[in-house]
Design a protein around this motif. Sequence first.
Motif, PDB file in Angstrom:
ATOM      1  N   LEU A  25       0.212  -1.066   0.354  1.00 34.15           N
ATOM      2  CA  LEU A  25      -0.200   0.014  -0.182  1.00 34.15           C
ATOM      3  C   LEU A  25       0.646   1.270   0.037  1.00 34.15           C
ATOM      4  N   ARG A  26       1.702   1.422   0.423  1.00 34.01           N
ATOM      5  CA  ARG A  26       2.798   2.392   0.674  1.00 34.01           C
ATOM      6  C   ARG A  26       4.507   2.138   0.760  1.00 34.01           C
ATOM      7  N   SER A  27       5.020   2.539   0.344  1.00 37.97           N
ATOM      8  CA  SER A  27       7.003   1.901   0.536  1.00 37.97           C
ATOM      9  C   SER A  27       7.273   3.062   0.457  1.00 37.97           C
ATOM     10  N   GLU A  28       8.476   3.742   1.033  1.00 34.41           N
ATOM     11  CA  GLU A  28       9.110   5.350   1.228  1.00 34.41           C
ATOM     12  C   GLU A  28      10.637   4.698   1.265  1.00 34.41           C
ATOM     13  N   THR A  42       1.864  -2.998   3.755  1.00 32.94           N
ATOM     14  CA  THR A  42       0.560  -3.599   2.627  1.00 32.94           C
ATOM     15  C   THR A  42      -0.567  -4.193   3.999  1.00 32.94           C
ATOM     16  N   SER A  43      -1.470  -4.323   2.232  1.00 33.60           N
ATOM     17  CA  SER A  43      -3.043  -4.835   2.595  1.00 33.60           C
ATOM     18  C   SER A  43      -3.531  -5.699   3.562  1.00 33.60           C
ATOM     19  N   ASP A  44      -2.399  -6.678   4.191  1.00 36.15           N
ATOM     20  CA  ASP A  44      -2.695  -7.158   5.037  1.00 36.15           C
ATOM     21  C   ASP A  44      -2.339  -7.334   6.810  1.00 36.15           C
ATOM     22  N   GLY A  45      -1.757  -5.497   6.879  1.00 33.82           N
ATOM     23  CA  GLY A  45      -2.247  -4.807   7.841  1.00 33.82           C
ATOM     24  C   GLY A  45      -0.620  -5.178   8.771  1.00 33.82           C
ATOM     25  N   THR A  46       0.326  -5.236   7.806  1.00 37.60           N
ATOM     26  CA  THR A  46       1.592  -5.027   8.694  1.00 37.60           C
ATOM     27  C   THR A  46       1.913  -3.821   7.684  1.00 37.60           C
ATOM     28  N   SER A  47       2.928  -3.274   8.786  1.00 37.05           N
ATOM     29  CA  SER A  47       3.616  -1.943   8.976  1.00 37.05           C
ATOM     30  C   SER A  47       5.061  -1.978   9.054  1.00 37.05           C
ATOM     31  N   LYS A  48       6.078  -1.305   8.537  1.00 45.00           N
ATOM     32  CA  LYS A  48       7.358  -1.430   9.293  1.00 45.00           C
ATOM     33  C   LYS A  48       7.655   0.075   9.120  1.00 45.00           C
ATOM     34  N   LYS A  49       7.832   0.756   9.929  1.00 45.81           N
ATOM     35  CA  LYS A  49       9.373   1.992   9.911  1.00 45.81           C
ATOM     36  C   LYS A  49      10.445   2.043  10.739  1.00 45.81           C
TER      37      LYS A  49
END
Length: 104
Positions: A25-28, A42-49
């Motif tokens: 969904l977003r990649s920066e 991502t669309s499965d609810g995973t996120s990382k910063k």
Amino acid sequence: MKFLIVFVALFAVALAAPPSEVQVLRSESDVGPENYKYALETSDGTSKKEEGQLKNAGTEDEAIVVKGSFSFVADDGQTYTVNYIADENGFQPQGAHLPVAPLA
């Protein structure tokens, strides 16, 4: 600097993985000679910063200080989040679901 090379190599391997049903969904990302920053959702609810900064550049004490977090939806349907710092004191994760060592 070695960490940055390893990070970029692992990131390339992750991008080369076979496609699945999960959508990005977003990649920066922003990578410089003495720092970096990236975010992924991502669309499965995973996120990382994560962001890293070179500390004491050019000295024997040169090190990368990293701060970040990641979240994921587990099989039980609950979202778990881990916040962390990695520096000269090692990897230091924190999360409501993580066990905490007793005080000495």
